[in-house]
Design a protein around this motif. Structure first.
Motif, PDB file in Angstrom:
ATOM      1  N   THR A   2      -5.608  10.066 -11.175  1.00 39.80           N
ATOM      2  CA  THR A   2      -6.246   9.950  -9.869  1.00 39.80           C
ATOM      3  C   THR A   2      -7.152  11.153  -9.656  1.00 39.80           C
ATOM      4  O   THR A   2      -6.719  12.292  -9.790  1.00 39.80           O
ATOM      5  CB  THR A   2      -5.185   9.895  -8.755  1.00 39.80           C
ATOM      6  OG1 THR A   2      -4.296   8.819  -9.038  1.00 39.80           O
ATOM      7  CG2 THR A   2      -5.821   9.668  -7.407  1.00 39.80           C
ATOM      8  N   GLN A  22      -6.371   4.389   3.425  1.00 40.78           N
ATOM      9  CA  GLN A  22      -6.385   2.928   3.356  1.00 40.78           C
ATOM     10  C   GLN A  22      -5.110   2.363   3.969  1.00 40.78           C
ATOM     11  O   GLN A  22      -5.145   1.334   4.651  1.00 40.78           O
ATOM     12  CB  GLN A  22      -6.537   2.450   1.918  1.00 40.78           C
ATOM     13  CG  GLN A  22      -6.606   0.936   1.821  1.00 40.78           C
ATOM     14  CD  GLN A  22      -6.703   0.440   0.395  1.00 40.78           C
ATOM     15  OE1 GLN A  22      -6.308   1.114  -0.549  1.00 40.78           O
ATOM     16  NE2 GLN A  22      -7.235  -0.760   0.246  1.00 40.78           N
ATOM     17  N   LEU A  23      -3.995   3.040   3.764  1.00 42.23           N
ATOM     18  CA  LEU A  23      -2.731   2.609   4.354  1.00 42.23           C
ATOM     19  C   LEU A  23      -2.805   2.634   5.878  1.00 42.23           C
ATOM     20  O   LEU A  23      -2.317   1.710   6.540  1.00 42.23           O
ATOM     21  CB  LEU A  23      -1.597   3.508   3.852  1.00 42.23           C
ATOM     22  CG  LEU A  23      -0.191   3.153   4.271  1.00 42.23           C
ATOM     23  CD1 LEU A  23       0.200   1.760   3.807  1.00 42.23           C
ATOM     24  CD2 LEU A  23       0.781   4.193   3.714  1.00 42.23           C
ATOM     25  N   GLY A  25      -7.902  11.361  -4.346  1.00 45.19           N
ATOM     26  CA  GLY A  25      -7.508   9.970  -4.549  1.00 45.19           C
ATOM     27  C   GLY A  25      -6.302   9.533  -3.734  1.00 45.19           C
ATOM     28  O   GLY A  25      -6.279   8.439  -3.177  1.00 45.19           O
ATOM     29  N   ARG A  26      -5.301  10.381  -3.669  1.00 48.86           N
ATOM     30  CA  ARG A  26      -4.103  10.022  -2.896  1.00 48.86           C
ATOM     31  C   ARG A  26      -4.410  10.048  -1.399  1.00 48.86           C
ATOM     32  O   ARG A  26      -3.864   9.254  -0.637  1.00 48.86           O
ATOM     33  CB  ARG A  26      -2.922  10.924  -3.233  1.00 48.86           C
ATOM     34  CG  ARG A  26      -2.414  10.780  -4.649  1.00 48.86           C
ATOM     35  CD  ARG A  26      -1.890   9.382  -4.909  1.00 48.86           C
ATOM     36  NE  ARG A  26      -1.389   9.286  -6.270  1.00 48.86           N
ATOM     37  CZ  ARG A  26      -1.556   8.236  -7.041  1.00 48.86           C
ATOM     38  NH1 ARG A  26      -2.203   7.191  -6.599  1.00 48.86           N
ATOM     39  NH2 ARG A  26      -1.076   8.215  -8.260  1.00 48.86           N
ATOM     40  N   SER A  75      -7.234   9.160  -0.191  1.00 44.67           N
ATOM     41  CA  SER A  75      -7.929   7.890  -0.013  1.00 44.67           C
ATOM     42  C   SER A  75      -6.938   6.746   0.127  1.00 44.67           C
ATOM     43  O   SER A  75      -7.092   5.879   0.986  1.00 44.67           O
ATOM     44  CB  SER A  75      -8.865   7.636  -1.207  1.00 44.67           C
ATOM     45  OG  SER A  75      -9.416   6.344  -1.137  1.00 44.67           O
ATOM     46  N   GLN A  76      -5.901   6.746  -0.707  1.00 47.66           N
ATOM     47  CA  GLN A  76      -4.876   5.701  -0.613  1.00 47.66           C
ATOM     48  C   GLN A  76      -4.153   5.766   0.729  1.00 47.66           C
ATOM     49  O   GLN A  76      -3.874   4.735   1.333  1.00 47.66           O
ATOM     50  CB  GLN A  76      -3.848   5.863  -1.733  1.00 47.66           C
ATOM     51  CG  GLN A  76      -4.307   5.349  -3.067  1.00 47.66           C
ATOM     52  CD  GLN A  76      -3.212   5.516  -4.096  1.00 47.66           C
ATOM     53  OE1 GLN A  76      -3.017   6.599  -4.636  1.00 47.66           O
ATOM     54  NE2 GLN A  76      -2.493   4.429  -4.345  1.00 47.66           N
ATOM     55  N   GLY A 136       2.384   1.980  -3.375  1.00 47.38           N
ATOM     56  CA  GLY A 136       1.455   2.592  -4.325  1.00 47.38           C
ATOM     57  C   GLY A 136       1.405   4.104  -4.237  1.00 47.38           C
ATOM     58  O   GLY A 136       0.948   4.770  -5.172  1.00 47.38           O
ATOM     59  N   LEU A 137       1.864   4.658  -3.142  1.00 45.62           N
ATOM     60  CA  LEU A 137       1.889   6.114  -2.990  1.00 45.62           C
ATOM     61  C   LEU A 137       3.198   6.734  -3.472  1.00 45.62           C
ATOM     62  O   LEU A 137       3.319   7.957  -3.548  1.00 45.62           O
ATOM     63  CB  LEU A 137       1.680   6.493  -1.514  1.00 45.62           C
ATOM     64  CG  LEU A 137       0.267   6.341  -0.999  1.00 45.62           C
ATOM     65  CD1 LEU A 137       0.230   6.484   0.518  1.00 45.62           C
ATOM     66  CD2 LEU A 137      -0.639   7.379  -1.651  1.00 45.62           C
ATOM     67  N   GLY A 184       0.821  -1.219   0.000  1.00 41.76           N
ATOM     68  CA  GLY A 184       0.000   0.000   0.000  1.00 41.76           C
ATOM     69  C   GLY A 184       0.844   1.253   0.000  1.00 41.76           C
ATOM     70  O   GLY A 184       0.542   2.230  -0.702  1.00 41.76           O
TER      71      GLY A 184
END
Length: 176
Positions: free
Chosen positions: A47, A58-59, A51-52, A54-55, A37-38, A34
């Motif tokens: 994105t 999630q992390l 969006g970032r 959100s990532q 992905g950033l 995860g």
């Protein structure tokens, strides 16, 4: 009431401490993937707004799951709530309260390995996948670590360090 599972014999090769460590390893790979992905910026135009964030959120959720797995592992290896709480910056009672549900779920999954889905026909394993099928997890995690941890020369960087209930020479290979 205890039901048998297809992977009981594989699980019996490992004490609960090793199974908990496999789950922690599995959750740590989710955090690492995860976070990776950033890092790359090439897809930023694709994105949408937020969006970032959100990532990253999630992390944080993945890291919380890894933390709960780490606490379960520490309890399985005999760490006290005082030992654990010291590193979390909270009191022992607060640590125990925070992770009680995760620990209860872990313990219950060994007694009741399945639950039925909403239809009542499909059995769903209650143990995390890495503990439910540890041979598969060892192979997958060894491959993951060997591909990403360049500092390790160990061909089995995850499974070679696990405490096992059966001596190593009596085990079949767990490589994929």
């Amino acid at each position: 009431m205890s039901e048998t599972t297809p992977y009981d014999a594989d699980r019996a090769r490992f004490p609960r401490q090793a199974l908990a460590r496999l789950v922690l390893c599995d959750h740590a790979t989710d955090v690492a993937d995860g976070a990776a992905g950033l890092v790359a910026t090439g897809n930023d135009p694709d994105t949408g707004p937020g969006g970032r964030a959100s990532q990253a959120f999630q992390l944080v959720e993945l890291a919380e799951r890894a933390l709960a797995s780490a606490v379960i592992y520490e309890r399985e290896r005999g760490s006290s709530w005082t030992d654990i709480a010291q590193y979390l910056g909270i009191g022992p009672a607060a640590a125990q309260e925070r992770f009680a549900a995760a620990l209860d779920d872990w313990n219950t999954a060994f007694e009741v390995p399945y639950r039925l889905d909403d239809t009542g026909r499909k059995r769903i394993p209650q143990l995390p996948t890495a503990a439910y099928d540890p041979v598969w997890a060892c192979g997958r995690l060894d491959t993951w670590a060997a591909n990403r941890l360049r500092v390790s020369r160990d061909e089995r960087p995850v499974s070679s360090g696990l405490v096992q209930a059966v001596p190593e020479e009596e085990l079949p290979s767990v490589t994929p």
